[in-house]
Design a protein around this motif. Structure first.
Motif, PDB file in Angstrom:
ATOM      1  N   GLY A  95       0.789  -1.225   0.000  1.00 24.20           N
ATOM      2  CA  GLY A  95       0.000   0.000   0.000  1.00 24.20           C
ATOM      3  C   GLY A  95       0.822   1.277   0.000  1.00 24.20           C
ATOM      4  N   LEU A  96       2.133   1.170   0.218  1.00 26.84           N
ATOM      5  CA  LEU A  96       2.980   2.370   0.272  1.00 26.84           C
ATOM      6  C   LEU A  96       3.039   3.083  -1.073  1.00 26.84           C
ATOM      7  N   LEU A  97       2.992   2.339  -2.156  1.00 23.47           N
ATOM      8  CA  LEU A  97       2.982   2.956  -3.483  1.00 23.47           C
ATOM      9  C   LEU A  97       1.813   3.934  -3.588  1.00 23.47           C
ATOM     10  N   GLN A  98       0.628   3.489  -3.244  1.00 30.05           N
ATOM     11  CA  GLN A  98      -0.566   4.341  -3.312  1.00 30.05           C
ATOM     12  C   GLN A  98      -0.472   5.511  -2.338  1.00 30.05           C
ATOM     13  N   GLU A  99      -0.008   5.237  -1.120  1.00 31.55           N
ATOM     14  CA  GLU A  99       0.110   6.286  -0.097  1.00 31.55           C
ATOM     15  C   GLU A  99       1.071   7.395  -0.501  1.00 31.55           C
ATOM     16  N   SER A 100       2.070   7.052  -1.279  1.00 33.00           N
ATOM     17  CA  SER A 100       3.141   8.013  -1.554  1.00 33.00           C
ATOM     18  C   SER A 100       2.885   8.919  -2.758  1.00 33.00           C
ATOM     19  N   TRP A 101       1.769   8.714  -3.469  1.00 25.57           N
ATOM     20  CA  TRP A 101       1.473   9.600  -4.608  1.00 25.57           C
ATOM     21  C   TRP A 101       1.377  11.044  -4.123  1.00 25.57           C
ATOM     22  N   GLY A 102       2.123  11.938  -4.776  1.00 24.22           N
ATOM     23  CA  GLY A 102       2.134  13.350  -4.412  1.00 24.22           C
ATOM     24  C   GLY A 102       2.937  13.653  -3.164  1.00 24.22           C
ATOM     25  N   ARG A 103       3.653  12.641  -2.646  1.00 24.52           N
ATOM     26  CA  ARG A 103       4.393  12.826  -1.388  1.00 24.52           C
ATOM     27  C   ARG A 103       5.811  12.264  -1.483  1.00 24.52           C
ATOM     28  N   ARG A 104       6.268  11.983  -2.678  1.00 24.31           N
ATOM     29  CA  ARG A 104       7.557  11.311  -2.855  1.00 24.31           C
ATOM     30  C   ARG A 104       8.703  12.281  -3.103  1.00 24.31           C
ATOM     31  N   GLY A 105       8.447  13.581  -3.094  1.00 23.83           N
ATOM     32  CA  GLY A 105       9.513  14.556  -3.265  1.00 23.83           C
ATOM     33  C   GLY A 105       9.647  15.035  -4.694  1.00 23.83           C
ATOM     34  N   GLN A 106      10.770  15.690  -4.959  1.00 28.07           N
ATOM     35  CA  GLN A 106      11.002  16.315  -6.252  1.00 28.07           C
ATOM     36  C   GLN A 106      12.344  15.867  -6.823  1.00 28.07           C
ATOM     37  N   LEU A 107      12.338  15.615  -8.120  1.00 28.71           N
ATOM     38  CA  LEU A 107      13.577  15.342  -8.833  1.00 28.71           C
ATOM     39  C   LEU A 107      14.246  16.679  -9.128  1.00 28.71           C
ATOM     40  N   ALA A 108      15.568  16.663  -9.211  1.00 20.03           N
ATOM     41  CA  ALA A 108      16.293  17.918  -9.441  1.00 20.03           C
ATOM     42  C   ALA A 108      17.560  17.682 -10.240  1.00 20.03           C
TER      43      ALA A 108
END
Length: 140
Positions: A95-108
């Motif tokens: 379930g972590l995949l679903q939970e982390s949508w929009g919360r996984r940070g930013q690529l740079a």
């Protein structure tokens, strides 16, 4: 992932020693920056999201692509896009995949090389004027 007291950022490549540094110059995923509040809310240990930089006190997911950040006194990065969660997260916890949508940070991307140290301040800089932007939003 292993925590280090400092890391050397190489312009247009990422951190020395990181596997993503070997990618082509200018690749959108040179570093992954994650907000400590989001990591804690997801209840995963530091490093579990494969972040290169864990930032405290800045809502990274609210920042637009093209936003530039100063990491410490030397390094400048530009956010390229939100990090899309991958299937590997469910191996940590179902379930972590679903939970982390929009919360996984930013690529740079690394625009200016230097050393990043634990405890260094993070400052918002001007947004890149050439960054992608919305031309005209529309509703159906």
């Amino acid at each position: 992932m292993r925590q280090v007291p400092e890391a050397r950022a190489v312009e247009q490549h990422g951190f020395e020693g990181d596997r993503h540094q070997r990618r082509a110059v200018g690749h959108k995923r040179q570093l992954l920056l994650v907000d400590e509040a989001q990591r804690a809310a997801l209840d995963v240990p530091a490093g579990a999201l494969k972040e290169n930089v864990l930032v405290e006190g800045l809502a990274l997911d609210a920042l637009p692509p093209g936003q530039r950040l100063a990491l410490g006194g030397e390094v400048v990065v530009e956010l390229t896009e939100p990090c899309v969660p991958c299937w590997k997260l469910d191996a940590l916890r179902p379930g972590l995949l679903q939970e982390s949508w929009g919360r996984r940070g930013q690529l740079a991307r690394v625009l200016k090389a230097g050393t990043v140290r634990e405890g260094d301040p993070v400052r918002l800089l001007d947004v890149n004027p050439d960054a992608p932007r919305i031309i005209r939003p529309k509703l159906p």
